[in-house]
Design an enzyme around this catalytic site. Structure first.
Site, PDB file in Angstrom:
ATOM      1  N   HIS A 270      -1.526   3.331   4.668  1.00  0.00           N
ATOM      2  CA  HIS A 270      -2.469   4.121   3.873  1.00  0.00           C
ATOM      3  C   HIS A 270      -2.635   5.470   4.549  1.00  0.00           C
ATOM      4  O   HIS A 270      -2.620   5.557   5.769  1.00  0.00           O
ATOM      5  CB  HIS A 270      -3.818   3.389   3.811  1.00  0.00           C
ATOM      6  CG  HIS A 270      -4.766   3.971   2.806  1.00  0.00           C
ATOM      7  ND1 HIS A 270      -5.368   5.199   2.967  1.00  0.00           N
ATOM      8  CD2 HIS A 270      -5.197   3.492   1.615  1.00  0.00           C
ATOM      9  CE1 HIS A 270      -6.126   5.443   1.925  1.00  0.00           C
ATOM     10  NE2 HIS A 270      -6.040   4.431   1.080  1.00  0.00           N
TER      11      HIS A 270
ATOM     12  N   GLU B 226       0.818  -1.211   0.000  1.00  0.00           N
ATOM     13  CA  GLU B 226       0.000   0.000   0.000  1.00  0.00           C
ATOM     14  C   GLU B 226       0.856   1.267   0.000  1.00  0.00           C
ATOM     15  O   GLU B 226       1.761   1.413   0.829  1.00  0.00           O
ATOM     16  CB  GLU B 226      -0.947  -0.016   1.215  1.00  0.00           C
ATOM     17  CG  GLU B 226      -1.818   1.215   1.345  1.00  0.00           C
ATOM     18  CD  GLU B 226      -2.723   1.452   0.139  1.00  0.00           C
ATOM     19  OE1 GLU B 226      -3.333   0.501  -0.341  1.00  0.00           O
ATOM     20  OE2 GLU B 226      -2.784   2.607  -0.328  1.00  0.00           O
TER      21      GLU B 226
ATOM     22  N   ASP C 142       1.447  -0.167  -4.990  1.00  0.00           N
ATOM     23  CA  ASP C 142       0.220   0.044  -5.776  1.00  0.00           C
ATOM     24  C   ASP C 142       0.142   1.431  -6.425  1.00  0.00           C
ATOM     25  O   ASP C 142      -0.303   1.576  -7.554  1.00  0.00           O
ATOM     26  CB  ASP C 142      -1.052  -0.284  -4.976  1.00  0.00           C
ATOM     27  CG  ASP C 142      -1.275   0.571  -3.747  1.00  0.00           C
ATOM     28  OD1 ASP C 142      -0.357   1.330  -3.352  1.00  0.00           O
ATOM     29  OD2 ASP C 142      -2.376   0.484  -3.158  1.00  0.00           O
TER      30      ASP C 142
ATOM     31  N   THR D 128      -5.721   1.732  -5.615  1.00  0.00           N
ATOM     32  CA  THR D 128      -5.386   0.314  -5.404  1.00  0.00           C
ATOM     33  C   THR D 128      -6.068  -0.585  -6.442  1.00  0.00           C
ATOM     34  O   THR D 128      -5.467  -1.526  -6.951  1.00  0.00           O
ATOM     35  CB  THR D 128      -5.833  -0.160  -4.011  1.00  0.00           C
ATOM     36  OG1 THR D 128      -5.420   0.796  -3.046  1.00  0.00           O
ATOM     37  CG2 THR D 128      -5.238  -1.506  -3.673  1.00  0.00           C
TER      38      THR D 128
HETATM   39  C1  GP9 Z   1      -9.111  -0.191   0.224  1.00  0.00           C
HETATM   40  C2  GP9 Z   1      -7.659  -0.157   0.045  1.00  0.00           C
HETATM   41  C3  GP9 Z   1      -7.129   1.235  -0.094  1.00  0.00           C
HETATM   42  O1  GP9 Z   1      -9.651  -1.436   0.253  1.00  0.00           O
HETATM   43  O2  GP9 Z   1      -7.292  -0.971  -1.006  1.00  0.00           O
HETATM   44  O3  GP9 Z   1      -7.599   1.833  -1.241  1.00  0.00           O
HETATM   45  P1  GP9 Z   1      -6.887   3.094  -1.915  1.00  0.00           P
HETATM   46  O4  GP9 Z   1      -7.480   4.309  -1.288  1.00  0.00           O
HETATM   47  O5  GP9 Z   1      -5.425   3.004  -1.674  1.00  0.00           O
HETATM   48  O6  GP9 Z   1      -7.220   2.944  -3.346  1.00  0.00           O
HETATM   49 MN    MN Z   2      -3.779   1.808  -2.216  1.00  0.00          MN
END
Ligand code: GP9
Ligand code: MN
Length: 621
Positions: free
Chosen positions: A407, A250, A466, A292
């Site tokens: 995140h 992430e 990602d 993501t």
């Molecule tokens: C949510 C996670 C985060 O399930 O994958 O999403 P993002 O905000 O990074 O797209």
């Molecule tokens: Mn993400």
């Protein structure tokens, strides 16, 4: 306009009852937690605009019919609400147009529909019954309403809607353009508006699909095949039949790799792993608004995400040939592990389309206050619990793990931080380093678990960042970290994310400088597993292939070549970071445009449905 209120008494009563019913349903039937008074206020007000809008149509009818039409609209709205309630009891999700046509989903529901209904549900219809009685016996009417009242009510509905969306937009920026979560949509604009929104979204993509024709795919197929690159003979099939462990890191950008903060490594485990892997320091994320989910889409399909919105939402009904589907023919089982609400990014629906056998979402994890931070389950707990689940899944598998602790807003307690925060004064950037370090630790623990459980040797590991974690809003802090000004050139270079291919027991490991991106992951994995890709429409090339071109195009049209980089209408010399003659970037200008345009064309027109069955084909060298 005078006395409008006395004329519309019945109209108001029906509206208020429907409104109350919606709010009661929100509170008792759905799980829609709010975190602030503003959010609660949005939740309370959001059904109102659509309720008034729907009911106002009754005022167009003749005096004698109005009340009946009003009753009918109220009944239909209640049925729609009730359908969502029943659906939610089973799927913990809201109805969306595609699922109505998704037979597997509805099949599940069909079997148990009776068990989802209980006798108290009659209460949802009680207002319709009582008011219906008074209307049908003509004890109440809407006869005195005027035609102009309907316009007044439409105006009220529109004002309420604008206020609602305005408030929602401040709470959740880009809610409507990014479409990231059904639950959040319902929470912010209400069930009925959400359905209207869903109808618009789905019809738009259906219309584009209707106008597409099969000849379009022929050109694209020829183009793609002419650009295919022969796999590396020494590596093709080296991991045949092995499990694939795919880890989404992430918000992890490459600038943390092999770096220290106050003397401590930010990613000690990844740094070690890299020494025993193929590592690509010039690998770029190619995501846009779908974040993501875009990364997941690109990695599984070797197609680009869309310039706006999330393809996971807008085109979840298309025909694709994603890695899980291809691997199914090879006897693989595919699963995605991610401790978030399953409707987030529409994953529950899109995973079915892409051929995943299972989605281990939030409800498969034991999530408590103690083991959560920020967006939810902490990565260490996530991997530990995932490893437990993995003991029972069939092999060989293609398993994707989506981390979450790193995140935005990068929350983590001091006690759980292995490294210090940075000291730029920009909280987001400062907090980023401890959460990256925490994620690194969680992956180490995961690897240890897999070794102990006997899964390590039999698997290959693909780790990718990602998308960026630090946006351009934090350029000052980033300039401090990098100790240089953040120019458009640097901004593109900051879009590099880690990409690591780890094959246990494989000795030929190195750092590969070739430029690539998420679009290249699919062919890279398939070739390692010994699967031919000559009949696939892919815009990436195997990163391990010997004669692949060192190149990547980003979703905003910027592109990166071996020595030059194009962004913002300028060509930069990568060695100096300075603007150079535009002709240096010319060789890939057309190709970059073409790639993005062809990929979009495929998605908008759902062109892969026209794909012919495999034919004999030879690589063009
Ligand atoms: C949510 C996670 C985060 O399930 O994958 O999403 P993002 O905000 O990074 O797209
Ligand atoms: Mn993400």
């Amino acid at each position: 306009m005078k006395n409008i209120h006395s004329r519309l008494g019945l109209f108001y009563l029906v509206s208020v009852l429907l409104w109350l019913k919606m709010y009661l349903a929100y509170k008792t039937q759905f799980n829609l937690p709010t975190e602030s008074w503003t959010q609660e206020f949005i939740l309370i007000m959001n059904p109102l605009s659509s309720i008034i809008l729907f009911l106002a149509f009754s005022l167009f009818f003749s005096e004698n019919k109005r009340a009946h039409v009003l009753l009918l609209i109220s009944l239909l709205s209640t049925i729609l609400l009730y359908a969502n309630i029943v659906y939610y009891r089973f799927f913990t999700d809201f109805i969306t147009i595609p699922v109505l046509f998704q037979t597997s989903n509805m099949g599940d529901l069909g079997d148990s529909i009776l068990s989802l209904i209980n006798v108290y549900d009659i209460l949802f219809f009680i207002d319709v019954v009582i008011i219906g009685y008074f209307i049908l016996t003509k004890k109440v009417t809407l006869k005195r309403a005027k035609f102009a009242d309907s316009w007044a009510m439409f105006a009220v509905a529109i004002i309420l809607f604008v206020v609602n969306v305005g408030l929602a937009e401040t709470e959740r920026p880009q809610l409507l353009t990014r479409t990231f979560d059904r639950e959040m949509l319902v929470k912010n604009i209400g069930t009925y508006n959400y359905h209207l929104y869903d109808i618009v979204l789905q019809s738009k993509s259906k219309a584009q699909r209707v106008f597409a024709d099969s000849s379009e795919i022929v050109d694209i197929e020829n183009y793609v095949k002419a650009n295919q690159v022969r796999p590396n003979d020494d590596l093709f099939g080296i991991a045949k039949g092995k499990n694939v462990v795919l880890i989404s890191l992430e918000s992890t950008q490459s600038f943390v790799i092999n770096e220290k903060i106050n003397g401590k490594e930010i990613t000690p485990f990844l740094n070690d792993l890299i020494k025993d892997s193929y590592y690509f320091p010039n690998f770029y994320h190619q995501t846009s608004q779908g974040k993501t989910s875009d990364a997941e889409f690109i990695v599984d399909n070797s197609l680009f995400g869309l310039p706006s919105g999330a393809v996971y939402f807008t085109h979840s009904q298309n025909e694709y040939k994603a890695t899980p589907e291809i691997l199914k023919d090879e006897g693989y089982y595919s699963a995605s592990f991610h401790a978030n609400n399953k409707s987030f990014w529409n994953r529950d629906i899109m995973y079915l389309t892409l051929g995943y056998d299972q989605y281990f979402s939030q409800r498969y994890y034991d999530i408590t206050e103690e083991n959560s931070v920020g967006w939810g389950l902490k990565d260490i707990d996530f991997f530990n619990q995932s490893a437990d689940i993995m003991k029972d899944i069939p092999q060989p598998f293609y398993a994707k793990f989506i981390t979450l602790t790193n995140h935005h807003p990068f929350k983590l307690s001091k006690e759980e931080s292995y490294v210090d925060r940075y000291d730029s004064g920009d909280g987001t950037v400062d907090r980023f380093f401890p959460t990256v370090r925490y994620m690194d630790e969680s992956i180490k623990i995961f690897f240890d678990r897999l070794k102990a459980d006997g899964l390590y040797e039999n698997s290959i590991f693909i780790l990718y960042g990602d998308h960026y974690g630090i946006s351009e809003n934090h350029n000052d802090a980033m300039a401090k970290w990098l100790d240089r000004e953040i120019t458009p050139f640097e901004t593109v270079q900051l879009q590099r994310v880690p990409f690591i291919v780890h094959i246990p027991g494989h000795k030929d490991t190195r750092v590969i400088d070739s430029v690539g991106g998420q679009i290249d992951v699919k062919p890279t994995i398939l070739h390692l597993l010994g699967i031919e890709t000559t009949n696939d429409i892919m815009f990436g090339t195997d990163l391990l292939a010997e004669n692949r071109e060192s190149y990547a195009v980003l979703r905003d049209g910027s592109y990166i070549m071996e020595d030059y980089l194009f962004t913002d209408s300028n060509c930069y010399d990568k060695a100096t970071g300075e603007i150079t003659d535009i002709s240096n970037c010319e060789p890939y200008r057309e190709k970059s445009r073409q790639h993005l345009q062809y990929s979009d064309q495929i998605i908008y027109g759902d062109l892969l449905r026209f794909l012919n069955k495999p034919e004999n084909f030879k690589y063009q060298q």
